[in-house]
Design an enzyme around this catalytic site. Structure first.
Site, mmCIF file in Angstrom:
data_model
loop_
_atom_site.group_PDB
_atom_site.id
_atom_site.type_symbol
_atom_site.label_atom_id
_atom_site.label_comp_id
_atom_site.label_asym_id
_atom_site.label_seq_id
_atom_site.Cartn_x
_atom_site.Cartn_y
_atom_site.Cartn_z
ATOM 1 N N ASP A 1 -13.538 -3.481 -1.328
ATOM 2 C CA ASP A 1 -13.380 -3.155 0.089
ATOM 3 C C ASP A 1 -14.774 -3.152 0.689
ATOM 4 O OD1 ASP A 1 -10.669 -2.733 -0.371
ATOM 5 O OD2 ASP A 1 -10.931 -0.576 -0.704
ATOM 6 N N ASP B 1 0.874 -1.167 0.000
ATOM 7 C CA ASP B 1 0.000 0.000 0.000
ATOM 8 C C ASP B 1 0.913 1.220 0.000
ATOM 9 O OD1 ASP B 1 -2.344 -1.486 0.132
ATOM 10 O OD2 ASP B 1 -2.318 -1.544 2.317
#
Length: 266
Positions: free
Chosen positions: A131, A12
């Site tokens: 998500d 990330d």
């Protein structure tokens, strides 16, 4: 024998550095993306995922130069996501060295993007990342919440900042129908908590779809990977902090999984 299960470190990236948080917030630095990518490739990771986590929120493109630098250092499949809104973005990232692209916010806003990527580049290039958070008033403990909450799992946009009315299972089915090659499911309830993956939801996804499901969110110990494969029926398990901070070395994890009877490449 079934296809080998995959172990996938996730980078990330924010402002050029690898970060990791808990439940999508409280980010802390985890090091240089290029150095980490090179190390994971050498350690035997099966694939690598690179997510520019603020690209969609900041409405900009993924750092192409960083993608190129990472691609030059690894010899494993490489998936890139963040700020991908149109075919030209996909083409730019594939040219920079990505093997696949991961789309999330843009796909929910404009589902036809999945069809376009699949038809132009092939389904194998298109990973749809989802998500999702289990939003129920009665399930204070997300680790024990049932995936039977069909409408409880809501999809979120912009790195978990914006809730939608799309639900996990319906959206995953539509993504497959439109041509997605894989689903990368991150449980926001489990992200960074290290109590294990959302195995009940994973199992429902895996059993209802015909494309591979990548588990994300919750890895804290070796057993969690085993459970994602055995109980969650996942095809791959993605993790970040346990790899970035040296808590679970990939070679040792793979040896453990092999000893547990899981088909894994050593």
């Amino acid at each position: 024998m079934s296809l080998a299960k995959r172990i996938i470190p996730c980078l990330d990236v924010k402002n050029g550095e690898t970060v990791k948080g808990t439940n999508f917030v409280n980010l802390r630095s985890a090091g240089d993306p290029v150095a980490l990518a090179k190390a994971y490739s050498a350690q035997g990771a099966d694939e690598l995922v690179f997510l520019d986590i603020t690209a969609s929120f900041e409405e900009r493109k993924t750092f192409t130069d960083m993608v190129t630098r990472v691609a030059e250092e690894i010899n494993i499949p490489f998936t890139v996501g963040g700020g991908i809104n149109e075919l030209s973005d996909v083409e730019r990232l594939l040219y920079a060295g990505a093997d696949k692209v991961s789309i999330n916010s843009a796909a929910i806003r404009r589902p036809g993007l999945i069809d376009e990527i699949a038809s132009h580049f092939g389904s194998q290039v298109c990973v749809v990342a989802i998500d999702a958070r289990l939003d129920t008033d009665t399930s204070a403990d997300a680790s024990t919440a049932s995936a039977d909450e069909e409408t409880g799992w809501h999809c979120y946009l912009k790195g978990g900042r914006e809730r939608t009315e799309r639900t996990l299972f319906d959206w995953a089915r539509e993504a497959q129908e439109r041509g997605a090659g894989e689903i990368l499911f991150t449980s926001m309830n489990h992200d960074g908590v290290k109590h294990g993956y959302a195995n009940a939801a994973l199992r429902r996804l895996s059993d209802s779809l015909s494309i591979p499901i990548i588990a994300s969110g919750g890895a804290g110990q070796r057993e969690h990977f085993r459970d994602a494969f055995i109980h969650g029926h996942a095809d791959a398990a993605l993790a970040a902090s346990v790899f970035h901070f040296g808590e679970i070395p990939i070679p040792q994890l793979k040896q453990y999984l092999r000893q547990e009877g899981i088909n894994i490449r050593l």
